[in-house]
Structure formats: C-alpha cells, structure tokens
Design an enzyme around this catalytic site. Structure first.
Site, short mmCIF file in Angstrom:
data_model
loop_
_atom_site.label_atom_id
_atom_site.label_comp_id
_atom_site.label_asym_id
_atom_site.label_seq_id
_atom_site.Cartn_x
_atom_site.Cartn_y
_atom_site.Cartn_z
N MET A 27 0.82 -1.20 0.00
CA MET A 27 0.00 0.00 0.00
C MET A 27 0.86 1.26 0.00
O MET A 27 0.38 2.35 0.28
CB MET A 27 -0.96 0.00 1.18
CG MET A 27 -2.00 -1.11 1.11
SD MET A 27 -3.45 -0.83 2.13
CE MET A 27 -2.73 -0.82 3.76
N GLY A 28 2.15 1.09 -0.33
CA GLY A 28 3.04 2.24 -0.39
C GLY A 28 3.67 2.55 0.95
O GLY A 28 3.65 1.75 1.88
N GLY A 33 11.44 -3.15 5.49
CA GLY A 33 10.72 -4.42 5.46
C GLY A 33 10.28 -4.77 4.05
O GLY A 33 10.42 -5.91 3.59
N HIS A 34 9.72 -3.78 3.34
CA HIS A 34 9.37 -3.99 1.94
C HIS A 34 10.61 -4.29 1.11
O HIS A 34 10.58 -5.12 0.19
CB HIS A 34 8.67 -2.75 1.36
CG HIS A 34 7.36 -2.44 2.00
ND1 HIS A 34 7.15 -1.27 2.70
CD2 HIS A 34 6.19 -3.13 2.05
CE1 HIS A 34 5.90 -1.25 3.14
NE2 HIS A 34 5.30 -2.36 2.76
N GLY A 144 5.26 -10.46 4.17
CA GLY A 144 5.98 -10.43 5.43
C GLY A 144 5.24 -11.16 6.53
O GLY A 144 4.00 -11.13 6.60
N SER A 183 4.65 0.68 7.83
CA SER A 183 4.39 2.02 7.30
C SER A 183 3.74 2.90 8.35
O SER A 183 3.95 4.13 8.37
CB SER A 183 3.50 1.92 6.06
OG SER A 183 4.13 1.17 5.05
N ARG A 184 2.95 2.32 9.23
CA ARG A 184 2.26 3.10 10.26
C ARG A 184 3.22 3.67 11.30
O ARG A 184 2.86 4.59 12.04
CB ARG A 184 1.18 2.26 10.94
CG ARG A 184 -0.06 2.04 10.08
CD ARG A 184 -1.15 1.33 10.90
NE ARG A 184 -2.42 1.31 10.20
CZ ARG A 184 -2.77 0.41 9.30
NH1 ARG A 184 -1.92 -0.57 9.00
NH2 ARG A 184 -3.94 0.45 8.71
#
Length: 270
Positions: A27-28, A33-34, A144, A183-184
């Site tokens: 989701m960008g 991690g990505h 992940g 991301s959060r």
C-alpha cells in the site's frame, strides 16, 4: 523500471514478458521491510513486479485510511534502486470497476484476531490480493510474517482456488530495539516510538497473555488482543499519538519452553 497506471496497458505488456515473475503487493510508504521482500524477489525471479495501491476496502475506519502515509514519489525512487522491473499504481475505478460488488469471503480464521476487531478488513484484503494476483500472474508472491494472519489467509485462499502461485513468507524485519517495521510507524511521535518498542519486548516474555495485555495497558497501549495459539503469540494494540491512534500488530514464534511457561502461567490465573 516501468510504471503502469493503466491496467489495460499493463495487461497488454504482461503478455510480452518471458521468464519468472515475482510479485510484492503493498500500500506504499515503503520501508526496509518492503525492501527485504523486493530484494528476495529480485534474486529469485527474472522480473519483479511491485504494486502500490492504497486499498480502501480493507479499512474499517475512515480516519485510519485518511492518516495512512502517502509517499509515491519517494517509493518509486526506492523501488528503482532495488532493481524492481515494474510498478503498478492503479486507480480505484480500475481495480474496483465492479464497485466492490464481488468480494472474497473467508468464514473462519478471518473472524479471529484482527478480524474480530476490524469488520470487513480481511474481505478487502483477500479481494484485492486475488485481483492483483490475477493481473500480475506471478510465479511467486512475497508477504511479510509481521502480518502472519494475513499471510496464512492468502496462502489458504490460493490453495482453495487452485491459484498457480507460490505464496512465500518472509521473516519480519525489525528495528534494533525489536519494533517490527511498518508504514504506520511513521505516524508515531517521539514518545510513542519509544513506547512502541515495549510491544515486542513484552510479548516475548513467559507470562500469560492476560498478564502481557495488562502490562501493555499500563504502558499506555489500548489492547485489542494478546493471543497465543499454535506456537505463536499474536498482539494488536494502539497508541495515541497526537490526533491519531496508531494501531500496531506483531507476532513471535515461541520455543517449547516459552510456550510451556505461558501455559502454566495461564493456568495459574484464578
């Protein structure tokens, strides 16, 4: 690196590809991690496809969707530096040309853990992942283990529908203090970031789930659940940071000793 906003253009170009294809749906707001998922795909496949699509159907809270970080320009540079072949950045109207009329439902495990606190979440996840897998037609797709429930549901969905793709789990990437990268995490203020590290530290202890939940609450977390099942402890909890409540999830695999101690601790609770 090619970037496709149009799914019809992508589908035409996809027919020209030869060799193996790896896929990482996101989701960008990409982070290390990505990067670990993408790097593994680049090593294991001839082509790596990344999707950046902030999927509204998996958000049960409009405020959570509004607050989700959006960093497309930076994400594209990041992806290019990692050797990604293709990035898909479709619009909602293309992904859900049916207006979300057709949905993928799972009626057991998706109702537990995160599903019990986020109604409709996993229907949105499974629906968009099936759409993306059908669009990309990868040999392998990488997920992940931080979102371990999501990984299991996607793997089971692909098996149930005879989808010809290997769903590859990848070890959670963590900050030096143990916090799972997400991301959060960008929404955490300094105080919240310091407290967030306690999440992973506490779920690794040998106390019962109830005691861990209590200790998290004492640290300022609003706890959705702490649950140990099948050799793994799962947690979801929120931290208030300014005007946002940042929802954090994590899970750890337990060794036999830890699981036995947790079971004994649970049994000792009156």
């Amino acid at each position: 690196m090619k970037v496709f906003e149009s799914l019809s253009e992508w589908r035409t170009w996809r027919r020209t590809l030869s060799g193996s294809v790896g896929f990482v749906p996101t989701m960008g707001a990409l982070h290390e991690g990505h990067a670990a998922l993408l790097q593994r795909s680049v090593v294991e496949n001839d082509h790596t496809v990344l999707s950046i699509y902030l999927n509204p159907t998996q958000f049960n809270n409009a405020g959570d969707l509004d607050a989700y970080p959006r960093t497309l320009e930076r994400d594209l540079k990041f992806a290019s530096s990692l050797g990604v072949s293709v990035v898909l950045t479709p619009a909602y109207e293309e992904v859900y040309a049916d207006g979300y009329r057709f949905q993928v439902e799972e009626n057991e495990f998706s109702r537990e853990l995160c599903g019990s606190h986020r109604p409709g979440h996993f229907s949105g996840v499974l629906t968009v992942v099936m759409k993306l897998l059908n669009l990309v037609r990868p040999d392998r797709a990488y997920f992940g283990e931080k979102d371990f429930q999501q990984y299991l549901l996607i793997a089971d969905m692909c098996a149930a529908f005879f989808m010809d793709v290997d769903i590859v789990p990848c070890t959670t990437v963590r900050a030096p203090d143990g916090l799972a990268l997400s991301s959060r995490n960008a929404l955490l203020d300094c105080a919240g970031r310091a407290r967030a590290a306690r999440l992973n530290q506490l779920i690794r202890c040998d106390e019962s789930d109830a005691v861990v939940a209590q200790r998290l609450a004492e640290q300022g977390f609003s706890v959705d659940y702490v649950v140990t099942r099948q050799g793994r402890r799962f947690v979801a909890a929120g931290l208030v940071c300014g005007e946002h409540t940042v929802r954090l999830i994590d899970n750890v695999e337990l060794d036999d000793r830890s699981e036995a101690l947790i079971s004994a601790s649970r049994a000792a609770v009156p």
